[in-house]
Every structure is written in C-alpha cells, then in structure tokens.
Design an enzyme around this catalytic site. Structure first.
Site, PDB file in Angstrom:
ATOM      1  N   TYR A 162       0.827  -1.207   0.000  1.00 51.61           N
ATOM      2  CA  TYR A 162       0.000   0.000   0.000  1.00 51.61           C
ATOM      3  C   TYR A 162       0.860   1.254   0.000  1.00 51.61           C
ATOM      4  O   TYR A 162       0.635   2.176  -0.793  1.00 51.61           O
ATOM      5  CB  TYR A 162      -0.919  -0.020   1.220  1.00 51.61           C
ATOM      6  N   LYS A 166       1.114   4.264  -2.729  1.00 55.60           N
ATOM      7  CA  LYS A 166       0.814   5.654  -2.394  1.00 55.60           C
ATOM      8  C   LYS A 166       1.997   6.571  -2.690  1.00 55.60           C
ATOM      9  O   LYS A 166       1.816   7.737  -3.056  1.00 55.60           O
ATOM     10  CB  LYS A 166       0.374   5.762  -0.934  1.00 55.60           C
TER      11      LYS A 166
END
Length: 255
Positions: A162, A166
C-alpha cells in the site's frame, strides 16, 4: 462538518469521484453536490452507494450518479467514465480517491496480492486520468486530484504494498502535471493523515491508539472525512489556478 466556503465555478461542473460511496469518498460526493456540481461517483459496493445517493437527493434535491464498477477492471472503469460524460458532459474534475488499506506482513505478500493491491491503489489513477484527459482538453482545462497518504512518509510498517502504491501516486501526479499542464489541466495530490471513518473504527481504532495519535497532531481534534473536503474543493476550483504538481498534506499537523 462540511466546509462553509462556496466556489462559484464548481456549480454545474462535471465531477467524477472514484470510491465515492463511503468514507472520505462519500464526504467528497456530498461536498461537491453541495457546491451545485454534477457529480458522478464510481464504487464497487452498491448498497451504501445507493443509500448515499438517496440521502443526498433527499437533502439537496439533486442526485449524484452512481456508477457500479470494479476499478481493477480497466474496461469497466472506462465504461463508467463514458457514462459520466454522457450524463453530465466532459469531466472537468476527477478525484481519484478509491483505495484499499488492508494491513499485510512482508512475509505474507504474494505476487497476486501485490498486483491486486496496486490494481486498486495506483493503476486506476492513471487510467481514469487517461480517460478524462481528452474531454478536459476540449473543455479548455480541468483538475485531477489524486489521493495518496501520509503513511508512506511515516515508515509505517504494516502495509508495504500500500505505501509503495501511495508513494507511486505522488510520482504519477508530478508526471501527469508535467504532461497535461500545457492543456491547462492541473494535477495535484492530497495526503490525508489518520481520518477516522467507519472502516477505520471497525478495523483498527483503539481508544489508546487514537489518543496517542491526536496528541502528536498540532490541532488536537480527531480528523473526520469532512475535514478533507475543503482542500479538494479548493484544488478543483479556479482558486488554485496556478497550483499543480503539488502534494497537500492534511493531517492536523502530525508530520
């Protein structure tokens, strides 16, 4: 609490939000509807999305267009964009909000997990932008707002796929800004801190953990989804006409 500011140029604007059916996305859908924008939002979950559209219609007298699609399916994403354009005209504001922040240990990550994670958290940002860019050029400009996260700036240990995605959103934002700026298309990113949505409360919030986090913020209030709306409205409006390739951190001063 929704921001009190009004942005006259957003009234009647064609706005598309990914992941707009719950959490921060639902607040954004409502926030743009309150500005008088023509809002379409994509989400995979039908029941909460329909309930949100019903509530906004009952409160404001205008109904956002719900488009059911799995953003991992790029053809479905493109079809949803086409439906938004058919209903509201060329999209001039795109908010790439959808994300999946499941926790995962390094040793448990498989190739399939990694690819699926990025298929939600990074890949659709590009292909949604690609899909709306021709219409923004026809319209004489537009604003693309990509959601990243402060988590990749904090050495957060429990979701490396993740945080990699990002961080990638920031690079994508700068690359698209460089390419699309000549057509008056601005591309910026928003990095929220810990926003306490229903999902966060259900899965990860503890009283002690939340208190410790807020104690490190300059502003000693728990962040809610509505607290992100004003920043996004500003980036969507002509109030930020010369602002592009930037990442705005909205975290109460935690960092």
């Amino acid at each position: 609490m929704m921001p009190s500011a009004r942005f006259a140029d957003l009234e009647g604007a064609s706005v598309l939000i990914t992941g707009g059916g719950s959490g921060i996305g639902a607040a954004l859908t409502e926030g743009f509807a309150r500005q008088g924008a023509k809002v379409a939002f994509i989400d995979i979950a039908k029941r909460p999305s329909t309930a949100l559209a019903d509530r906004i219609e009952n409160q404001l007298g205008r109904r956002p267009l719900y488009l059911k699609a799995d953003l991992r399916d790029i053809e479905a994403l493109r079809a949803a964009v086409a439906k938004a354009v058919e209903a509201h005209g060329d999209v001039t504001v795109l908010v790439n909000n959808a994300a999946l922040d499941d926790r995962h240990a390094v040793e448990d990550v498989t190739v399939e997990f990694w690819d699926n994670n990025h298929a939600v958290n990074l890949r659709p940002h590009f292909f949604a932008a690609q899909a709306v860019a021709p219409g923004m050029k026809r319209a004489g400009g537009g604003s693309i707002i990509n959601f990243t996260s402060t988590s990749f700036l904090m050495n957060f240990p429990d979701m490396p796929a993740y945080t990699a995605a990002k961080a990638g959103v920031v690079g994508l934002t700068k690359g698209l800004a460089g390419k699309l700026g000549a057509d008056s298309i601005r591309v910026n990113a928003v990095a929220p801190g810990w926003v306490i949505t229903e999902r966060q409360r259900e899965l990860w919030v503890t009283e002690e953990g939340l208190a410790a986090h807020v104690a490190k913020q300059c502003i000693k209030d728990v962040m809610q989804a509505d607290d992100i709306v004003g920043t996004v409205l500003f980036l969507a409006s002509d109030g930020s006409r010369m602002l592009t390739a930037q990442t705005l951190i909205v975290d109460g001063g935690y960092l």
